[in-house]
Design an enzyme around this catalytic site. Structure first.
Site, PDB file in Angstrom:
ATOM      1  N   CYS A 116       0.715  -1.400  -0.180  1.00  0.00           N
ATOM      2  CA  CYS A 116      -0.251   0.247  -0.187  1.00  0.00           C
ATOM      3  C   CYS A 116       0.895   1.520  -0.341  1.00  0.00           C
ATOM      4  O   CYS A 116       0.713   2.369  -0.747  1.00  0.00           O
ATOM      5  CB  CYS A 116      -1.053   0.283   1.620  1.00  0.00           C
ATOM      6  SG  CYS A 116      -2.584  -1.047   1.829  1.00  0.00           S
ATOM      7  N   GLY A 117       2.408   0.997   0.641  1.00  0.00           N
ATOM      8  CA  GLY A 117       3.003   2.604   0.874  1.00  0.00           C
ATOM      9  C   GLY A 117       4.312   2.198   2.030  1.00  0.00           C
ATOM     10  O   GLY A 117       3.894   1.935   3.329  1.00  0.00           O
TER      11      GLY A 117
END
Length: 216
Positions: A71-72
């Site tokens: 996701c990051g």
């Protein structure tokens, strides 16, 4: 970026599947599918390649074959291996700026969770442990496990026994437990409904493992 790129990789497959089905249905009806439909998959591939800046070959320490979906994820490091509060503050700023990459529900204050992985704060651990009557060994000679356990006292006791048994099986000594103070004042009702109890367990290297093996 990883999620955007992974979506881009899937798009040509979906488009190609759609175009194939359209051609097959057209053939069954005695119709010739136009070239625009036949070529839509190839066109999508070409277009996506033109807008993607993802390197195809190894670039410095970055190897595309090792990329995974996330996701990051960010990294802040001190090249001379000197601990600093600045690193934590920079990591926190990076975490805040990446909030748009996290998943969330209908409540703006209930999400899928995020956090930081930092080095062992030895001096802090010694100070906290002393206040609890726990004598920690030297730096690198003990470990700290982050445990998320049930708030029900009966289940909690069972879970701690399982953890202590597993530690003993791996020749790790239990030095003590600590309940980690948390601030849940900004959590939504969904998050509060499943919030676990956060505890730390301090373990010693009773098995005499090497520094590398003990770290693992």
């Amino acid at each position: 970026m990883n999620r955007l790129l992974s979506t881009s990789r899937r798009l040509p497959v979906a488009v190609s599947r759609f175009s194939t089905q359209a051609v097959q249905q057209g053939n069954k009806k005695g119709l010739n599918a136009p070239n625009s439909i036949k070529n839509v998959g190839a066109s999508a591939n070409t277009y996506l390649q033109s807008i993607s800046k993802f390197p195809r070959n190894r670039l410095g320490v970055m190897d595309p074959s090792h990329e995974k979906e996330s996701c990051g994820v960010g990294l802040v490091a001190q090249l001379h291996m000197k601990p600093s509060r600045d690193i934590v503050e920079d990591a926190n700023e990076m975490l805040v700026r990446m909030s748009h990459r996290g998943g969330c529900g209908c409540e703006p204050n209930s999400g899928d969770g995020a956090g930081m992985l930092v080095g062992m704060p030895h001096d802090f651990n010694v100070k906290i442990a002393q206040g609890m009557g726990i004598a920690l060994p030297g730096k690198g000679e003990y470990g700290v496990g982050m445990m998320f356990i049930d708030k029900d006292p009966a289940i909690q006791a069972m879970q701690r026994k399982l953890i202590e048994r597993a530690a003993k099986d791996h020749k790790l000594g239990i030095l003590g437990w600590r309940e980690v103070p948390v601030d849940n004042s900004d959590l939504g009702s969904t998050s509060l409904g499943t919030e676990p109890l956060t505890q730390q367990v301090f373990v010693s290297n009773d098995g005499g493992y090497s520094a590398r093996d003990f770290e693992r």
